[in-house]
Design an enzyme around this catalytic site. Structure first.
Site, short mmCIF file in Angstrom:
data_model
loop_
_atom_site.label_atom_id
_atom_site.label_comp_id
_atom_site.label_asym_id
_atom_site.label_seq_id
_atom_site.Cartn_x
_atom_site.Cartn_y
_atom_site.Cartn_z
N GLU A 1 1.29 -11.63 -2.26
CA GLU A 1 1.45 -10.91 -3.53
C GLU A 1 2.93 -10.62 -3.76
O GLU A 1 3.60 -10.08 -2.90
CB GLU A 1 0.64 -9.62 -3.50
CG GLU A 1 0.64 -8.89 -4.81
CD GLU A 1 0.36 -9.81 -5.99
OE1 GLU A 1 -0.72 -10.43 -6.02
OE2 GLU A 1 1.23 -9.96 -6.87
N CYS B 1 7.99 -2.60 2.03
CA CYS B 1 8.03 -4.03 2.33
C CYS B 1 9.35 -4.58 2.84
O CYS B 1 9.35 -5.30 3.84
CB CYS B 1 7.62 -4.81 1.09
SG CYS B 1 5.90 -4.53 0.67
N LYS C 1 6.73 -15.63 1.40
CA LYS C 1 6.69 -14.20 1.05
C LYS C 1 7.76 -13.43 1.83
O LYS C 1 8.50 -12.62 1.26
CB LYS C 1 5.28 -13.64 1.34
CG LYS C 1 5.15 -12.15 1.16
CD LYS C 1 5.41 -11.68 -0.26
CE LYS C 1 5.58 -10.18 -0.30
NZ LYS C 1 5.97 -9.67 -1.59
N1 LIG Z 1 3.15 -2.38 -1.71
C1 LIG Z 1 3.74 -3.45 -2.20
O1 LIG Z 1 4.55 -3.39 -3.12
C2 LIG Z 1 3.39 -4.80 -1.66
C3 LIG Z 1 3.76 -5.94 -2.40
C4 LIG Z 1 3.41 -7.18 -1.89
C5 LIG Z 1 2.74 -7.28 -0.69
N2 LIG Z 1 2.42 -6.17 0.01
C6 LIG Z 1 1.65 -6.33 1.26
O2 LIG Z 1 0.28 -6.07 0.99
C7 LIG Z 1 -0.34 -5.45 2.13
C8 LIG Z 1 -0.96 -4.14 1.72
O3 LIG Z 1 0.06 -3.29 1.26
P1 LIG Z 1 -0.26 -1.95 0.48
O4 LIG Z 1 1.05 -1.42 0.00
O5 LIG Z 1 -1.36 -2.17 -0.48
O6 LIG Z 1 -0.82 -1.03 1.70
P2 LIG Z 1 -1.62 0.34 1.60
O7 LIG Z 1 -1.36 1.04 2.86
O8 LIG Z 1 -1.31 1.01 0.29
O9 LIG Z 1 -3.15 -0.10 1.52
C9 LIG Z 1 -3.84 -0.68 2.59
C10 LIG Z 1 -5.26 -0.12 2.62
O10 LIG Z 1 -6.03 -0.85 3.57
C11 LIG Z 1 -6.99 0.04 4.13
N3 LIG Z 1 -7.54 -0.53 5.37
C12 LIG Z 1 -6.89 -0.78 6.54
N4 LIG Z 1 -7.73 -1.35 7.43
C13 LIG Z 1 -8.93 -1.46 6.81
C14 LIG Z 1 -10.19 -1.98 7.22
N5 LIG Z 1 -10.36 -2.51 8.43
N6 LIG Z 1 -11.21 -1.92 6.34
C15 LIG Z 1 -11.05 -1.39 5.11
N7 LIG Z 1 -9.86 -0.89 4.66
C16 LIG Z 1 -8.81 -0.93 5.51
C17 LIG Z 1 -6.21 1.31 4.31
O11 LIG Z 1 -7.08 2.43 4.42
C18 LIG Z 1 -5.34 1.34 3.05
O12 LIG Z 1 -5.95 2.11 2.01
C19 LIG Z 1 0.76 -5.33 3.18
O13 LIG Z 1 0.70 -6.44 4.03
C20 LIG Z 1 2.03 -5.37 2.36
O14 LIG Z 1 3.11 -5.86 3.10
C21 LIG Z 1 2.71 -4.93 -0.46
#
Ligand SMILES: NC(=O)c1ccc[n+]([C@@H]2O[C@H](COP(=O)([O-])OP(=O)(O)OC[C@H]3O[C@@H](n4cnc5c(N)ncnc54)[C@H](O)[C@@H]3O)[C@@H](O)[C@H]2O)c1
Length: 464
Positions: free
Chosen positions: A162, A278, A222
């Protein structure tokens, strides 16, 4: 194969907005977003759209349109997996805090748990999509787990990182520069899986903006995109220090070089440094991968981007201390902003946390106003650093819900986030209410120097 049912594991900053848009644009696909965090799911289901767990301009409208129609938020992880033909893994992949690769490698325990759970409960074939940012070659590990612990059903793995940026996530999702899909195009099943995901995006993304690659290129792209973006911030920040030492002005330099079409004007804003969940995590992961492969020069090159960012934050805090006659003990510094950037409530790795920590070491009192971040979050960010007792954090850092209250009686103001509303304040009123001389340290170079200096402020910006 037309997908009819999608499950997304992880209802965070990526899973929530991404799936909301997929559901909005594909009314015929049932999209269920699941999370273990029941509070987060309850907030996603909240009738009051101002209570959604994530603040992102325009997100509430998309949720209002799709939720209950074909978009669902639930804690029933197993049921959603069983029901889905395509499963997105969108869980957190933080930097490891223990064991091998501590402080560098991505912690893949949440991803692995998802893979094991998918394997355990699946009784029909599934396409599993890596949405989380993962080290190159993770798909191999996921495939191994699925194949060795599953019930004999077929799993096709795709990588679909993403690229949304928080604060502009809804626009980035609605009109993405590109959608990247990595998969195995050497097999018929792999090709079908790739096409199925392409079709989901084709509901609104033009064909030429959907890029398909092999899975390793997709995973690595990414990390590379984030490394390049962060590198530009550290590059201009390194020059901001040089500007301060020479009388050059970094904003003028940025404009001059940004007009070169080969360089371009974006991401050349000098500041107190980048934050967010990130950039640092992904670069550290890149450094770790390079080191593990014996590519020490590559590792050192990218590591410098992080070191420069840390230096910039330190320098900002030290400059405040030095300017306030080398002591901030007993003084009050008002912070405008705590989120790592404007238009988000995300505070992960925000520069504000580190600057506050350094100033609190010097026994300054910090009074913070941020339009979208509450006191509990600020205290939890400080406690996570583990620099002092929780009681001391409460004693030294106060949160104000009114910006004028935060700045009243303060010795200095530090701008840590570039929220637009800061520019609209009654700065004369603020000046009148502060200790004199009244300093403004603009860590985002967003306020109007001329206006503030005319009022009487001592205005300090980055890089001049
Ligand atoms: N935040 C950003 O801007 C962004 C942009 C691109 C990519 N990413 C990537 O996307 C991924 C997620 O990032 P995010 O910011 O959304 O993280 P986040 O911490 O906001 O959300 C992750 C969610 O996953 C849940 N979770 C963890 N293990 C689980 C399981 N076994 N079953 C069900 N739920 C579970 C957690 O409770 C949490 O709510 C990461 O790898 C990050 O690097 C983030």
């Amino acid at each position: 194969m037309k997908i009819k049912s999608i499950c997304c594991i992880g209802a965070g900053y990526v899973g929530g907005p991404t799936m909301s848009v997929i559901a909005q644009k594909n009314p015929n696909i049932k999209v269920t977003v699941v999370d273990l965090n029941s509070k987060r799911i309850a907030d996603w289901n909240s009738k009051d759209l101002t209570k959604l767990p994530i603040y992102e301009p325009g997100l509430d409208e998309v949720v209002a349109e799709a939720r209950g129609r074909n978009l669902f938020f639930s804690t029933e992880v197993d049921a959603a997996i069983v029901d889905a033909e395509m499963i997105f893994i969108s869980v957190n992949t933080p930097t490891k805090t223990y064991g091998a690769g501590k402080g560098m490698a991505a912690d893949l325990k949440y991803v692995e748990l998802c893979a094991r759970q998918i394997a355990k409960v699946s009784i029909t074939d599934k396409i599993v999509v890596e949405k989380s940012t993962l080290p190159v070659k993770t798909a191999e590990a996921i495939q191994n787990i699925l194949d060795n612990t599953g019930n004999g059903v077929d799993f096709q793995i795709l990588s679909n990182p993403e690229f949304l940026a928080e604060g502009t996530a809804m626009r980035d999702l609605a009109i993405p520069d590109r959608v990247l899909i990595g998969g195995d195009s050497n097999t018929k099943k792999g090709q079908k899986a790739i096409q199925a995901l392409v079709d989901v995006y084709r509901s609104w993304v033009p064909k030429e903006n959907i890029l398909t690659t092999n899975i390793w290129s997709s995973e690595l792209s990414k990390l590379t995109a984030n490394a390049f973006l962060a590198q530009r911030v550290s590059s201009i920040n390194s020059l901001s220090e040089l500007c301060e030492a020479t009388g050059a002005n970094v904003q003028e330099v940025a404009k001059a070089i940004g007009m070169d079409s080969r360089i371009g004007p974006k991401f050349l804003q000098a500041s107190v440094g980048f934050g967010g969940s990130c950039f640092q995590k992904d670069i550290l992961n890149l450094v770790y991968i390079a080191k593990s492969l014996g590519l020490n020069e590559v590792a050192d090159y990218w590591h410098q981007v992080i070191l420069m960012n840390n230096h910039q934050r330190d320098r900002f805090a030290k400059n405040i201390i030095k300017t306030l006659y080398s002591t901030v003990n007993g003084k009050t510094i008002a912070f405008l902003g705590w989120a790592f950037k404007k238009d988000t409530n995300d505070t992960r790795e925000s520069a504000a946390i580190y600057v506050a920590d350094l100033l609190m070491d010097e026994q300054a009192t910090i009074k913070v106003y941020d339009p979208k971040v509450n006191a509990t979050q600020m205290q939890s960010d400080l406690n996570y650093l583990n620099s002092r007792s929780e009681d001391k954090n409460v004693a030294y850092l106060k949160t104000e819900s009114n910006p004028y209250m935060a700045m009243e009686g303060a010795h200095a103001i530090a701008v840590l986030t570039e929220w637009d509303e800061f520019k609209t304040y009654d700065w004369q009123r603020i000046y009148n209410s502060m200790q004199k001389p009244a300093f403004v340290f603009d860590g985002r170079n967003v306020l109007d120097r001329e206006v503030l200096e005319k009022i009487g402020f001592e205005y300090k910006e980055i890089g001049s």
